[in-house]
Design an enzyme around this catalytic site. Structure first.
Site, PDB file in Angstrom:
ATOM      1  N   ASP A 126       0.803  -1.223   0.000  1.00 24.30           N
ATOM      2  CA  ASP A 126       0.000   0.000   0.000  1.00 24.30           C
ATOM      3  C   ASP A 126       0.837   1.276   0.000  1.00 24.30           C
ATOM      4  OD1 ASP A 126      -2.387  -1.529   0.118  1.00 24.30           O
ATOM      5  OD2 ASP A 126      -1.952  -1.889   2.232  1.00 24.30           O
ATOM      6  N   LYS A 182       1.884   1.876  -5.193  1.00 17.56           N
ATOM      7  CA  LYS A 182       2.534   1.325  -6.397  1.00 17.56           C
ATOM      8  C   LYS A 182       1.688   1.536  -7.645  1.00 17.56           C
ATOM      9  CE  LYS A 182       2.899  -2.686  -4.423  1.00 17.56           C
ATOM     10  NZ  LYS A 182       2.592  -2.354  -3.034  1.00 17.56           N
ATOM     11  N   GLY A 207      -4.368  -4.452  -4.043  1.00 20.58           N
ATOM     12  CA  GLY A 207      -5.347  -3.426  -4.408  1.00 20.58           C
ATOM     13  C   GLY A 207      -4.573  -2.198  -4.846  1.00 20.58           C
ATOM     14  N   HIS A 208      -4.503  -1.967  -6.148  1.00 26.06           N
ATOM     15  CA  HIS A 208      -3.731  -0.843  -6.658  1.00 26.06           C
ATOM     16  C   HIS A 208      -4.685   0.253  -7.143  1.00 26.06           C
ATOM     17  CE1 HIS A 208      -0.140  -3.756  -7.401  1.00 26.06           C
ATOM     18  NE2 HIS A 208      -0.276  -3.425  -6.150  1.00 26.06           N
ATOM     19  N   GLN A 259       1.997  -6.095  -3.043  1.00 25.26           N
ATOM     20  CA  GLN A 259       2.355  -6.107  -1.613  1.00 25.26           C
ATOM     21  C   GLN A 259       3.691  -5.387  -1.374  1.00 25.26           C
ATOM     22  OE1 GLN A 259       1.404  -9.619  -2.819  1.00 25.26           O
ATOM     23  NE2 GLN A 259      -0.643  -8.825  -2.593  1.00 25.26           N
TER      24      GLN A 259
HETATM   25  P1  IMP Z   1      -2.858 -12.798   2.018  1.00 19.93           P
HETATM   26  O1  IMP Z   1      -1.838 -12.366   1.013  1.00 19.93           O
HETATM   27  O2  IMP Z   1      -4.263 -12.459   1.595  1.00 19.93           O
HETATM   28  O3  IMP Z   1      -2.704 -14.213   2.422  1.00 19.93           O
HETATM   29  O4  IMP Z   1      -2.608 -11.936   3.335  1.00 19.93           O
HETATM   30  C1  IMP Z   1      -1.399 -12.070   4.086  1.00 19.93           C
HETATM   31  C2  IMP Z   1      -0.989 -10.741   4.700  1.00 19.93           C
HETATM   32  O5  IMP Z   1      -0.610  -9.852   3.645  1.00 19.93           O
HETATM   33  C3  IMP Z   1      -2.107 -10.021   5.443  1.00 19.93           C
HETATM   34  O6  IMP Z   1      -1.529  -9.278   6.498  1.00 19.93           O
HETATM   35  C4  IMP Z   1      -2.665  -9.070   4.406  1.00 19.93           C
HETATM   36  O7  IMP Z   1      -3.326  -7.976   4.971  1.00 19.93           O
HETATM   37  C5  IMP Z   1      -1.401  -8.673   3.698  1.00 19.93           C
HETATM   38  N1  IMP Z   1      -1.614  -8.234   2.315  1.00 19.93           N
HETATM   39  C6  IMP Z   1      -1.938  -8.985   1.255  1.00 19.93           C
HETATM   40  N2  IMP Z   1      -2.054  -8.235   0.149  1.00 19.93           N
HETATM   41  C7  IMP Z   1      -1.777  -6.970   0.516  1.00 19.93           C
HETATM   42  C8  IMP Z   1      -1.688  -5.731  -0.192  1.00 19.93           C
HETATM   43  O8  IMP Z   1      -1.873  -5.641  -1.396  1.00 19.93           O
HETATM   44  N3  IMP Z   1      -1.372  -4.635   0.558  1.00 19.93           N
HETATM   45  C9  IMP Z   1      -1.108  -4.714   1.873  1.00 19.93           C
HETATM   46  N4  IMP Z   1      -1.170  -5.840   2.565  1.00 19.93           N
HETATM   47  C10 IMP Z   1      -1.501  -6.963   1.898  1.00 19.93           C
HETATM   48 MG    MG Z   2      -2.866  -1.896  -1.848  1.00 17.46          MG
END
Ligand code: IMP
Ligand code: MG
Length: 424
Positions: free
Chosen positions: A13, A16, A40-41, A222
């Site tokens: 977040d 990007k 989520g971009h 991420q």
């Molecule tokens: P997962 O990738 O859905 O399994 O989540 C694992 C961890 O990564 C959790 O803490 C999520 O909130 C975090 N996470 C996954 N995708 C994002 C992202 O795009 N931005 C920020 N955190 C993320």
């Molecule tokens: Mg995001």
């Protein structure tokens, strides 16, 4: 030939999507290399706001070809929904979106297992998009890949083997209904028909394009601290957002990658559970969240907020090989009279030499802060580095020196026009 990897330098977040959108003007191809619809971009163009989860943000530039690499896990529902939203906005993906035949598919049981695990004892704070269970199957060599959609028999066989195991688990351990093979096969065959034109040998495509002199921007999702190897394990995602993942997630070898570009937010946020040394569980933290509109683009969850952590970013730059960075959301800090920056950690009275991802230590460390004076000017309309107040420049210099990174792009708001290159 110009091949650049773009990484999130903190916990994701960092903005990007917006920076990819800006940079992609100068690239022929944008490729995603890991993650899935957990990302989520957000990109704002004019009065329109687009939230992309799977498709690279480069899709918003009509001359750019977008590639979803083999390292990405693809959720058919999420992908089709995204294509639909883009097309409703007159952004065609036809001939511009390519999907690696080696990418793995998220299956309905992955999403269900993700939510079941999240309701158990070990809460990661997953986005519930089935990411972890899909990568688990990939590494257990049970995954269903895009290429399997080519043959109904192969698809049926793979789903059958998976459902024997998953239905058993769902019924016997979790007391849930199982899935029907036929329905799932039909669902994925229908999906195949809808995306058939996009599927290709993406590694071959990308390497050939580079050999022909095309430029490629490799978009990570991420952030480095969510990397399964280098992040705050187990509170991480299940792939490698760090720059190394760009090679394995696309088939572009390291020898063809020229540079790594980092994205840092002017403060720190994280969603989900796990350690966060500079987190502010107070009014200042709440103010950062409100001023920065820090709510998840995928899940809507409030993000945890804290001051900029240069000790963490220095570590992140080290493992990513970051040379230049974009700093985002600098405008949010205008609301603060004073701004703190973490310059190191102390543990049991001693200063740590290097960042530690060992959780027991990371939960105990005490951040050492340097306090900087805030600037009260609104900087949202600044058009160049020279327009920034001196105190803002001092803040940037301080971050640069602490983290040994060169700031190349500054973002002072969500719009395309609220972005400038330091040297322009
Ligand atoms: P997962 O990738 O859905 O399994 O989540 C694992 C961890 O990564 C959790 O803490 C999520 O909130 C975090 N996470 C996954 N995708 C994002 C992202 O795009 N931005 C920020 N955190 C993320
Ligand atoms: Mg995001």
């Amino acid at each position: 030939m110009r091949v650049t990897v773009l990484v999130g330098s903190q916990w994701g977040d960092e903005g990007k999507g917006k920076i990819v959108d800006i940079l992609s003007e100068k690239y022929d191809i944008v490729a995603r290399y890991q993650g899935g619809a957990n990302a989520g971009h957000t990109v704002e163009i004019g009065n329109k706001k687009y939230i992309l989860h799977l498709i690279p943000s480069g899709i918003l530039r009509e001359n750019v070809i977008c590639v979803i690499g083999n390292g990405v896990v693809i959720d058919p529902e999420a992908l089709l929904e995204e294509i639909k939203i883009l097309e409703e906005n007159n952004i065609s993906v036809k001939g511009r979106l390519l999907i690696s035949h080696n990418a793995h598919l998220i299956m309905p049981y992955h999403k269900l297992l993700d939510s079941i695990r999240e309701s158990g004892d070990q809460k990661i704070g997953s986005t519930g998009r089935g990411i972890g269970p899909c990568y688990t199957d990939k590494y257990a060599r049970k995954g269903v890949k895009i290429v399997d959609l080519l043959s109904k028999e192969t698809l049926q066989e793979k789903i059958k083997i998976n459902l024997e195991e998953k239905n058993n688990l769902l019924k016997k351990i979790y007391d849930k209904e199982g899935f029907s093979i036929d329905e799932m096969v039909q669902q994925y065959i229908k999906f195949d028909k809808q995306i058939d034109d996009c599927i290709t040998d993406a590694a071959f495509f990308l390497n050939s394009a580079i050999d022909e002199g095309k430029s490629v921007l490799l978009e990570g999702a991420q952030g480095a601290l969510l990397d399964v190897d280098f992040g705050t394990y187990p509170y991480v995602t299940s792939s490698n957002p760090t720059s190394g993942g760009a090679s394995t997630g696309t088939g572009i070898p390291p020898t063809k990658i020229n540079s790594v570009f980092g994205i840092v937010k002017a403060y720190t946020t994280r969603v989900g559970h796990g350690p966060f040394p500079t987190e502010l569980n107070d009014e200042t933290g709440n103010k950062l969240r409100e001023e920065g509109a820090e709510y998840g683009a995928t899940t809507g969850r409030p993000r945890r907020c804290g001051w900029f952590d240069s000790f963490l970013v220095k570590y992140s730059n080290l493992i990513n090989g970051v040379e230049k960075v974009a700093i985002t959301k600098l405008d949010v800090l205008s609301a603060f009279d004073e701004i703190k920056v973490c310059i190191g950690y102390e543990l049991e009275g001693k200063r740590l030499k290097s960042f530690s991802t060992d959780l027991t230590r990371l939960y105990e460390v005490k951040p050492i802060y340097e306090t900087m004076p805030g600037w009260s000017e609104n900087i949202e309309e600044c058009k160049s580095y020279y327009d920034l107040p001196q105190k803002t420049k001092d803040y940037l210099d301080f971050l640069s020196n602490q983290t040994e990174m060169q700031i190349e792009i500054i973002s002072v708001g969500p719009k395309r026009r609220q972005t400038f290159f330091v040297n322009d």
